[in-house]
Design an enzyme around this catalytic site. Structure first.
Site, PDB file in Angstrom:
ATOM      1  N   PRO A  67      -4.642   0.390  18.766  1.00 38.59           N
ATOM      2  CA  PRO A  67      -4.401  -0.108  17.403  1.00 38.59           C
ATOM      3  C   PRO A  67      -4.482   0.965  16.324  1.00 38.59           C
ATOM      4  CG  PRO A  67      -6.565  -0.801  18.200  1.00 38.59           C
ATOM      5  CD  PRO A  67      -5.862  -0.185  19.361  1.00 38.59           C
ATOM      6  N   HIS A 120       0.846  -1.192   0.000  1.00 39.29           N
ATOM      7  CA  HIS A 120       0.000   0.000   0.000  1.00 39.29           C
ATOM      8  C   HIS A 120       0.880   1.240   0.000  1.00 39.29           C
ATOM      9  CE1 HIS A 120      -4.197  -1.471   1.520  1.00 39.29           C
ATOM     10  NE2 HIS A 120      -3.712  -2.218   0.543  1.00 39.29           N
ATOM     11  N   LYS A 165       0.610   0.073  15.133  1.00 41.28           N
ATOM     12  CA  LYS A 165       1.991   0.089  15.622  1.00 41.28           C
ATOM     13  C   LYS A 165       2.364  -1.110  16.503  1.00 41.28           C
ATOM     14  CE  LYS A 165       3.071   3.680  13.455  1.00 41.28           C
ATOM     15  NZ  LYS A 165       3.854   3.447  12.230  1.00 41.28           N
ATOM     16  N   TYR A 196      -9.512   5.376   7.954  1.00 36.11           N
ATOM     17  CA  TYR A 196      -9.755   5.698   9.358  1.00 36.11           C
ATOM     18  C   TYR A 196     -10.784   6.824   9.378  1.00 36.11           C
ATOM     19  CZ  TYR A 196      -5.353   3.242  10.391  1.00 36.11           C
ATOM     20  OH  TYR A 196      -4.348   2.310  10.504  1.00 36.11           O
ATOM     21  N   TYR A 244       3.466   6.910   9.966  1.00 36.78           N
ATOM     22  CA  TYR A 244       2.684   5.733   9.575  1.00 36.78           C
ATOM     23  C   TYR A 244       3.566   4.650   8.977  1.00 36.78           C
ATOM     24  CZ  TYR A 244      -1.422   3.156   7.934  1.00 36.78           C
ATOM     25  OH  TYR A 244      -2.389   2.189   7.727  1.00 36.78           O
TER      26      TYR A 244
END
Length: 389
Positions: free
Chosen positions: A292, A72, A296, A200, A384
């Site tokens: 979550p 991704h 991580k 998200y 990220y």
């Protein structure tokens, strides 16, 4: 039995470390309370940073990941109406790999016999002894018989509730903790994802996450009150809530289906410092927990293992007596940065009990700023994909 290193816990952290040491000729034994089937079947996260991908590559266990995993180069934040895409490839030159922790564990487990990594499953009453000396030991019971392992170093990879951290005297460390007033209700289903990248979402009804394990298996989450029960959430209720919270663009592409697995996970931020006491080192959830949000957990355990393996290899193979002493400081420097990112993203994307109109307006203003600021997007993208080790 006598070995240089005794590893407690056969999750990804313990297995990664055992394989890395074995590759350098350092013998270890791994103890695990659960059965192999239980360990293999645990449903966990699925976004791998470069550090985790790199460990699989280093061990030569990356073939299935590269064949079945989904690279991704971006992900999305949503505010209930729009998707804000964070182009991590363009902003950082890196990408993440979507490949379930269950699959990582399977790859590590299947390599144990071939590579002579000894893992003892279904052991009980694991107890650490003399950890402040240079001759520690571990006792355990299997089949009703007590056994003892003498070693030089014990590494606790046994999670938040395991015996390793509890063996450290209360006055020898400090705990930092934040308990969140909600949990994540997760649903796994054999349906195609609603988007080719993760979403998200911050909606006035609460948080939602659209994720995947493959092109035909999806993993979705909604946040729920911490005292909710799974039985209260029939599949249709979950799908209805996801369709609202993810926004119209994602909702139009949701495929509904029966759940393969459904559970509620409580959220907390936790750090125990230092991550070494005498001859005991801690890795992964034994030393820290992250919510979550931002994926991580596994990746932070992998970075601990990176530092721990480096310290142990230098200690045993290069006769560097101070290598172990520096482990905690190196690991914690990255732990705190990951904790900061997970905490800040959780704060941005969730509704808290004491939030009012002002806090909601601040979240929306922050999301709008992120949508229009390359600098803000770069900071998010860097965290990220994972900060350097």
């Amino acid at each position: 039995m006598r070995v240089p290193v005794c590893i407690i816990g056969a999750g990804p952290a313990g297995l990664f470390l055992g394989h890395l040491l074995s590759a350098e000729g350092i013998e270890s034994v791994v103890l695990e309370r659960q059965s192999p089937e239980y360990v293999r079947g645990r449903i966990r996260a699925g976004v791998l940073e470069n550090i985790t991908v790199g460990l699989l590559e280093r061990l030569g266990l990356d073939a299935r990941m590269k064949g079945e995993g989904l690279p991704h180069d971006g992900f999305n934040l949503a505010d209930g109406e729009r998707l804000i895409r964070i182009d991590i490839k363009e902003l950082t030159g890196q990408e993440v790999m979507v490949y379930g922790q269950t699959e990582v564990t399977r790859d590590l487990m299947e390599a144990c016999e071939e590579r002579a990594l000894q893992v003892l499953y279904e052991v009980g009453d694991v107890t650490l002894h003399d950890i402040e000396s240079d001759r520690p030991s571990v006792t355990y019971k299997k089949g009703g018989i007590e056994h003892r392992i003498d070693c030089r170093i014990i590494v606790g990879c046994d999670g938040f509730h395991g015996p390793s951290r509890k063996a450290i005297p209360s006055d020898a460390g400090k705990e930092y903790e934040r308990i969140y007033p909600f949990g994540w209700l997760g649903i796994l289903a054999d349906v195609p994802p609603c988007n080719h990248e993760l979403i998200y979402a911050n909606h006035e009804r609460g948080f939602a996450l659209a994720s995947m394990r493959s092109n035909t298996r999806s993993r979705y989450y909604v946040d729920v009150p911490v005292n909710d029960k799974v039985e209260d959430w029939i599949d249709e209720r979950v799908w209805d809530e996801l369709s609202l919270r993810l926004g119209p663009e994602a909702a139009a592409n949701i495929t509904r289906g029966p759940s393969l697995e459904k559970s509620i996970v409580p959220l907390r931020s936790y750090v125990f410092a230092p991550m070494r006491h005498g001859s005991l080192m801690l890795c992964g959830d034994a030393a820290h927990i992250v919510p979550p949000t931002g994926a991580k957990g596994l990746n932070l355990a992998a970075s601990d293992v990176h530092y721990a393996a480096d310290a142990l290899i230098r200690y045993f193979n290069q006769s560097e007596p101070d290598a172990i002493a520096g482990y905690s400081d190196r690991a914690l420097a990255r732990v705190w940065k990951a904790e900061r990112f997970s905490w800040s993203l959780t704060r941005l994307m969730h509704r808290f009990l004491d939030d009012g109109p002002f806090e909601r307006a601040m979240q929306m203003a922050e999301l709008d700023y992120i949508a229009t600021s390359r600098a803000a997007q770069t900071a998010i993208a860097e965290n990220y994909v994972g900060l350097p080790v």
